[in-house]
Design a protein around this motif. Structure first.
Motif, PDB file in Angstrom:
ATOM      1  N   TRP A  16       5.005  33.348  32.649  1.00 36.54           N
ATOM      2  CA  TRP A  16       5.219  34.717  33.116  1.00 36.54           C
ATOM      3  C   TRP A  16       5.620  35.656  31.995  1.00 36.54           C
ATOM      4  N   ALA A  17       5.868  35.151  30.818  1.00 35.60           N
ATOM      5  CA  ALA A  17       6.239  35.991  29.686  1.00 35.60           C
ATOM      6  C   ALA A  17       5.066  36.252  28.746  1.00 35.60           C
ATOM      7  N   ALA A  18       3.901  35.652  29.043  1.00 36.80           N
ATOM      8  CA  ALA A  18       2.699  35.828  28.203  1.00 36.80           C
ATOM      9  C   ALA A  18       3.001  35.456  26.747  1.00 36.80           C
ATOM     10  N   ALA A  19       3.692  34.355  26.571  1.00 42.58           N
ATOM     11  CA  ALA A  19       4.114  33.967  25.226  1.00 42.58           C
ATOM     12  C   ALA A  19       4.294  32.457  25.148  1.00 42.58           C
ATOM     13  N   ILE A  20       4.349  31.961  23.925  1.00 45.12           N
ATOM     14  CA  ILE A  20       4.682  30.565  23.657  1.00 45.12           C
ATOM     15  C   ILE A  20       5.948  30.560  22.805  1.00 45.12           C
ATOM     16  N   ALA A  21       6.988  29.936  23.311  1.00 40.51           N
ATOM     17  CA  ALA A  21       8.240  29.846  22.555  1.00 40.51           C
ATOM     18  C   ALA A  21       8.120  28.761  21.491  1.00 40.51           C
ATOM     19  N   VAL A  22       8.688  29.035  20.328  1.00 37.93           N
ATOM     20  CA  VAL A  22       8.714  28.067  19.232  1.00 37.93           C
ATOM     21  C   VAL A  22      10.169  27.675  18.989  1.00 37.93           C
ATOM     22  N   ILE A  23      10.446  26.378  19.079  1.00 43.75           N
ATOM     23  CA  ILE A  23      11.808  25.874  18.944  1.00 43.75           C
ATOM     24  C   ILE A  23      11.890  24.909  17.767  1.00 43.75           C
ATOM     25  N   PRO A  79     -10.791  39.912  33.485  1.00 41.98           N
ATOM     26  CA  PRO A  79     -11.464  39.402  32.287  1.00 41.98           C
ATOM     27  C   PRO A  79     -11.435  37.881  32.242  1.00 41.98           C
ATOM     28  N   GLN A  80     -12.229  37.305  31.364  1.00 40.29           N
ATOM     29  CA  GLN A  80     -12.155  35.868  31.125  1.00 40.29           C
ATOM     30  C   GLN A  80     -10.785  35.512  30.553  1.00 40.29           C
ATOM     31  N   GLY A  81     -10.490  34.229  30.645  1.00 37.19           N
ATOM     32  CA  GLY A  81      -9.316  33.723  29.952  1.00 37.19           C
ATOM     33  C   GLY A  81      -9.674  33.346  28.536  1.00 37.19           C
ATOM     34  N   ALA A  82      -8.705  32.733  27.846  1.00 38.95           N
ATOM     35  CA  ALA A  82      -8.904  32.497  26.413  1.00 38.95           C
ATOM     36  C   ALA A  82      -8.310  31.175  25.959  1.00 38.95           C
ATOM     37  N   VAL A  83      -8.884  30.670  24.882  1.00 36.69           N
ATOM     38  CA  VAL A  83      -8.214  29.690  24.036  1.00 36.69           C
ATOM     39  C   VAL A  83      -7.652  30.457  22.847  1.00 36.69           C
ATOM     40  N   VAL A  84      -6.355  30.336  22.642  1.00 34.47           N
ATOM     41  CA  VAL A  84      -5.686  30.992  21.518  1.00 34.47           C
ATOM     42  C   VAL A  84      -5.375  29.921  20.474  1.00 34.47           C
ATOM     43  N   VAL A  85      -5.839  30.157  19.246  1.00 30.76           N
ATOM     44  CA  VAL A  85      -5.650  29.182  18.169  1.00 30.76           C
ATOM     45  C   VAL A  85      -4.452  29.615  17.321  1.00 30.76           C
ATOM     46  N   VAL A  86      -3.502  28.699  17.162  1.00 26.90           N
ATOM     47  CA  VAL A  86      -2.251  28.989  16.459  1.00 26.90           C
ATOM     48  C   VAL A  86      -2.147  28.122  15.204  1.00 26.90           C
ATOM     49  N   ASP A  87      -1.829  28.749  14.084  1.00 28.90           N
ATOM     50  CA  ASP A  87      -1.533  28.035  12.843  1.00 28.90           C
ATOM     51  C   ASP A  87      -0.092  27.529  12.939  1.00 28.90           C
ATOM     52  N   VAL A  88       0.083  26.219  13.007  1.00 27.97           N
ATOM     53  CA  VAL A  88       1.402  25.641  13.257  1.00 27.97           C
ATOM     54  C   VAL A  88       2.376  25.954  12.129  1.00 27.97           C
ATOM     55  N   GLU A  89       1.931  25.901  10.886  1.00 31.74           N
ATOM     56  CA  GLU A  89       2.828  26.196   9.769  1.00 31.74           C
ATOM     57  C   GLU A  89       3.278  27.654   9.802  1.00 31.74           C
ATOM     58  N   LYS A  90       2.366  28.565  10.146  1.00 29.41           N
ATOM     59  CA  LYS A  90       2.753  29.969  10.282  1.00 29.41           C
ATOM     60  C   LYS A  90       3.742  30.149  11.431  1.00 29.41           C
ATOM     61  N   ALA A  91       3.549  29.396  12.488  1.00 25.44           N
ATOM     62  CA  ALA A  91       4.467  29.484  13.626  1.00 25.44           C
ATOM     63  C   ALA A  91       5.867  29.041  13.241  1.00 25.44           C
ATOM     64  N   ARG A  92       5.954  28.126  12.301  1.00 26.20           N
ATOM     65  CA  ARG A  92       7.250  27.661  11.808  1.00 26.20           C
ATOM     66  C   ARG A  92       7.976  28.793  11.072  1.00 26.20           C
ATOM     67  N   ARG A  93       7.208  29.602  10.330  1.00 24.90           N
ATOM     68  CA  ARG A  93       7.800  30.662   9.507  1.00 24.90           C
ATOM     69  C   ARG A  93       7.866  32.009  10.227  1.00 24.90           C
ATOM     70  N   SER A  94       6.805  32.344  10.954  1.00 26.63           N
ATOM     71  CA  SER A  94       6.720  33.671  11.577  1.00 26.63           C
ATOM     72  C   SER A  94       5.895  33.576  12.858  1.00 26.63           C
ATOM     73  N   PRO A  95       6.512  33.178  13.981  1.00 26.09           N
ATOM     74  CA  PRO A  95       5.760  32.962  15.227  1.00 26.09           C
ATOM     75  C   PRO A  95       4.906  34.155  15.658  1.00 26.09           C
ATOM     76  N   ALA A  96       5.384  35.356  15.492  1.00 26.20           N
ATOM     77  CA  ALA A  96       4.660  36.535  15.967  1.00 26.20           C
ATOM     78  C   ALA A  96       3.346  36.749  15.226  1.00 26.20           C
ATOM     79  N   GLU A  97       3.172  36.116  14.064  1.00 27.93           N
ATOM     80  CA  GLU A  97       1.965  36.309  13.261  1.00 27.93           C
ATOM     81  C   GLU A  97       1.136  35.036  13.139  1.00 27.93           C
ATOM     82  N   ALA A  98       1.334  34.085  14.056  1.00 28.06           N
ATOM     83  CA  ALA A  98       0.723  32.765  13.898  1.00 28.06           C
ATOM     84  C   ALA A  98      -0.656  32.624  14.534  1.00 28.06           C
TER      85      ALA A  98
END
Length: 406
Positions: A164-171, A238-257
């Motif tokens: 419901w937050a349209a996001a993926i949390a990184v912990i 609209p259609q749904g999506a597959v969102v591709v995330v760079d895991v190393e970028k998510a470690r450093r800067s989730p908003a730009e991953a």
């Protein structure tokens, strides 16, 4: 779907009767559905609303999240011994847990539980000694809807889809384990599309693939899908999506991953990766299909990554890649049919995915609303939760009881 009513209340209307006796759930009239064509020897009865299922590393234990138990949500611990599976204990977990993950060291069970993530000690859960619940991390906001969790292969990061937050949390899982599961372990969130859910890693852990049921409004994708379960054939979403995330970028800067967003038909909900990491499979629930992608092209050549769209059954949801990657099992939930009938698994030959209907080897009958699947460590057994029938189904991969698909 998860609502309950207190004992002593009787409500009659629209053919739904909720009777005295603890917490009673309205279940899409599931109890009036035809009896599932599943042999009793292949099922394990569970407390109500079984959702996620995951085996221990040694295969001797199973953990199943349930929504109706003696409490308002729990993890059921099942023991496997000489081919028998028995309920050993029930561990209360609230809010109600959904999907779960095990750390790769086998010591920690992690459950997505709506507004938080719960962490359980595997040794205590299986031994029945001490309190297995080690702690929890509260996610930001009062309406989060965490339903899927995945741990990186090095056990250092935890990703949580917040529907419901349209996001993926990184912990930072490494920090969380050292400091007692405090909220300061949350590194940030990755912005994705509407109602993110399914998560899958590439085998090397470099990429995370996440499904979103619809494109975000700001993406300005064309309207191509009817509103799911509305009965209205008008094309409005609209259609749904597959969102591709760079895991190393998510470690450093989730908003730009995020490195790519790829159309994935109508209401994509689950993702599964082939053992080699070259194919990504996505169930498109509102398209009654599986979308197949060339995973090697998703990060850098996403416009040419889609390989096939394979029709399966009604409202496909869970998947499992089995038999050394040669077969794909797809759970057809029929979740929006009333009264809800027993479901099926469509069995696909992965070598024939570009051949359309020829890829279908047959179906396996299930209970009502096949919800989630996992595979035993030895690869020989699939465990399937049937949410509407309150049982775990045990499926022998080498001896699938196939029926014709038509």
């Amino acid at each position: 779907m998860r609502g309950g009513l207190t004992a002593g209340v009787i409500l009659i209307g629209l053919g739904v009767i909720l009777v005295i006796g603890g917490i009673v759930h309205a279940r899409y009239e599931m109890r009036h559905a035809p009896r599932p064509q599943v042999a009793e020897k292949d099922i394990v009865r569970l407390p109500g609303d079984p959702y996620g299922v995951i085996p221990s590393q040694d295969g001797r234990w199973l953990f199943v999240s349930v929504g109706r138990a003696p409490t308002r949500g729990a993890v059921a611990v099942l023991k496997r011994d000489a081919g028998n599976i028995q309920l050993a204990r029930v561990i209360p977990v609230t809010p109600e847990p959904a999907e779960m993950a095990l750390t790769h060291d086998g010591r920690l069970l992690i459950a997505a539980a709506d507004t938080r993530v719960a962490f359980l000690d595997v040794a205590r859960a299986t031994a029945g000694t001490g309190d297995p619940l080690l702690g929890s991390i509260d996610l930001h906001g009062t309406k989060v809807g965490s339903f899927c969790v995945k741990v990186t292969p090095d056990d250092k990061l935890l990703f949580v889809s917040e529907e419901w937050a349209a996001a993926i949390a990184v912990i930072d899982l490494e920090r969380a384990r050292k400091t007692g599961y405090r909220n300061d372990a949350i590194l940030g969130t990755i912005p994705v599309g509407v109602r993110p859910f399914g998560l899958a890693f590439s085998p090397d852990g470099k990429w995370l693939y996440a499904t979103s049921e619809q494109a975000a409004p700001e993406w300005n994708w064309p309207v191509e899908c009817a509103r799911e379960a509305s009965g209205n054939p008008e094309i409005v979403d609209p259609q749904g999506a597959v969102v591709v995330v760079d895991v190393e970028k998510a470690r450093r800067s989730p908003a730009e991953a995020v490195v790519a967003r790829v159309p994935a038909a109508c209401t994509p909900v689950r993702a599964a990766i082939s053992p080699e990491g070259d194919r990504l499979f996505v169930t498109a629930r509102n398209s009654n299909a599986v979308v197949v992608f060339d995973a090697t092209k998703l990060p850098s050549d996403s416009s040419h990554s889609r390989i096939a769209l394979l029709p399966v059954g009604q409202s496909p949801t869970p998947m499992a890649v089995v038999d050394g990657g040669t077969k794909l099992l797809v759970g057809n939930s029929s979740r929006y049919v009333t009264p809800q009938p027993p479901g099926t698994l469509t069995v696909l030959a992965t070598a024939k995915l570009q051949q359309g209907a020829d890829a279908v080897l047959g179906i396996v009958h299930t209970g009502v609303f096949p919800r989630e699947m996992s595979v035993s460590p030895d690869g020989d057994t699939v465990f399937l939760t049937n949410w509407g029938s309150d049982f775990l189904q045990v499926i022998d991969v080498k001896n699938l009881a196939l029926s014709p698909s038509h």
